[in-house]
Design a protein around this motif. Structure first.
Motif, mmCIF file in Angstrom:
data_model
loop_
_atom_site.group_PDB
_atom_site.id
_atom_site.type_symbol
_atom_site.label_atom_id
_atom_site.label_comp_id
_atom_site.label_asym_id
_atom_site.label_seq_id
_atom_site.Cartn_x
_atom_site.Cartn_y
_atom_site.Cartn_z
ATOM 1 N N ILE A 35 2.908 -2.840 -5.506
ATOM 2 C CA ILE A 35 3.253 -1.687 -4.667
ATOM 3 C C ILE A 35 2.058 -1.384 -3.763
ATOM 4 O O ILE A 35 0.930 -1.255 -4.235
ATOM 5 N N ILE A 36 2.325 -1.266 -2.465
ATOM 6 C CA ILE A 36 1.283 -0.873 -1.520
ATOM 7 C C ILE A 36 1.683 0.460 -0.892
ATOM 8 O O ILE A 36 2.728 0.560 -0.243
ATOM 9 N N TYR A 37 0.868 1.478 -1.118
ATOM 10 C CA TYR A 37 1.069 2.782 -0.486
ATOM 11 C C TYR A 37 0.344 2.771 0.866
ATOM 12 O O TYR A 37 -0.815 2.371 0.950
ATOM 13 N N LEU A 38 1.018 3.245 1.905
ATOM 14 C CA LEU A 38 0.481 3.134 3.262
ATOM 15 C C LEU A 38 -0.274 4.364 3.745
ATOM 16 O O LEU A 38 -0.517 4.502 4.936
ATOM 17 N N GLY A 39 -0.652 5.256 2.827
ATOM 18 C CA GLY A 39 -1.443 6.416 3.233
ATOM 19 C C GLY A 39 -0.609 7.652 3.505
ATOM 20 O O GLY A 39 0.624 7.638 3.429
ATOM 21 N N ASP A 40 -1.295 8.730 3.853
ATOM 22 C CA ASP A 40 -0.702 10.059 4.048
ATOM 23 C C ASP A 40 -0.036 10.551 2.767
ATOM 24 O O ASP A 40 1.166 10.786 2.701
ATOM 25 N N TYR A 41 -0.866 10.736 1.748
ATOM 26 C CA TYR A 41 -0.417 11.257 0.456
ATOM 27 C C TYR A 41 -0.411 12.779 0.454
ATOM 28 O O TYR A 41 0.318 13.397 -0.319
ATOM 29 N N VAL A 42 -1.218 13.371 1.336
ATOM 30 C CA VAL A 42 -1.413 14.820 1.329
ATOM 31 C C VAL A 42 -0.758 15.468 2.543
ATOM 32 O O VAL A 42 -0.274 14.797 3.450
ATOM 33 N N ASP A 43 -0.729 16.820 2.504
ATOM 34 C CA ASP A 43 -0.281 17.673 3.620
ATOM 35 C C ASP A 43 1.251 17.760 3.698
ATOM 36 O O ASP A 43 1.965 16.818 3.397
#
Length: 211
Positions: A35-43
């Motif tokens: 699994i690759i998460y592409l960022g922007d976990y917050v906000d």
């Protein structure tokens, strides 16, 4: 390889998607799923803290390997933590929701000069050291064969080794129109739409989960 786009604090949706991924892995009998998460976990969403708690785990119960990339919202969050007074605009880009998930309120008060002076210490107490370490050490890009995974995109025609972090985290044009300009397929988020976009050497999977 399973890529997950911009999560933006939507922990319940992330859990639901990962459950579908586990089911797909069972059906396909994949031997080395990733699994690759592409960022922007917050906000923006309601549980940025919970999302980071989950993604930053060193070992997950399902045993699936994971790579978490940095997004522009993590970059902005870190800048705010380090220097709130110079990066207060982050609060208006979903940052208030992130601070709320860490138990902080009274945002009008936080914008006042004397509060800004106190805020670094307040943030240090509210944000776990493990979360800060996670945010500071996120990689910017991952490759898998001829596929490139990155948050925003790449500068067209520039070799991957010569790309600039700021572009990888923030770029839109000319990447969205021209594509990568390299013999690769770029899987990215950052530019939100209602459905995934398949276009000219790129696949965008930011589908506005928070909305």
């Amino acid at each position: 390889v399973y890529a997950i786009g911009d999560i933006h604090g939507c922990l319940g949706a992330l859990y639901a998607l990962e459950a579908k991924i586990r089911t797909d892995i069972q059906h396909s009998r994949a031997l080395e799923p990733l699994i690759i998460y592409l960022g922007d976990y917050v906000d923006r969403g309601s549980d940025s803290k919970g999302v980071i708690d989950h993604i930053s785990q060193r070992q997950h119960a399902d045993g699936i390997e994971r790579i978490a990339l940095c997004g522009n919202h993590e970059d902005a969050f870190l800048r705010f933590i380090r220097n709130p007074a110079e990066n207060v605009a982050w609060l208006d880009c979903g940052g208030e929701a992130t601070l709320r998930s860490y138990g902080l309120q009274a945002f009008a008060h936080l914008r006042r000069p004397h509060a800004m002076r106190e805020l670094p210490n307040i943030l240090k107490e509210a944000i776990p050291t493990s979360h800060l370490h996670f945010l500071e050490n996120l990689p910017i890009m991952a490759t898998h064969g001829d596929r490139v995974f990155v948050h925003a995109g790449i500068q067209p025609g520039i070799p991957l080794a010569d790309q600039v972090d700021g572009d990888l985290l923030w770029i839109r044009e000319p990447f969205l129109k021209e594509g990568p300009g390299l013999p690769v397929t770029v899987i990215h988020g950052h530019t939100a739409g209602m459905e995934p976009v398949f276009s000219n050497g790129r696949i965008c999977i930011d589908t506005r989960c928070y909305a």
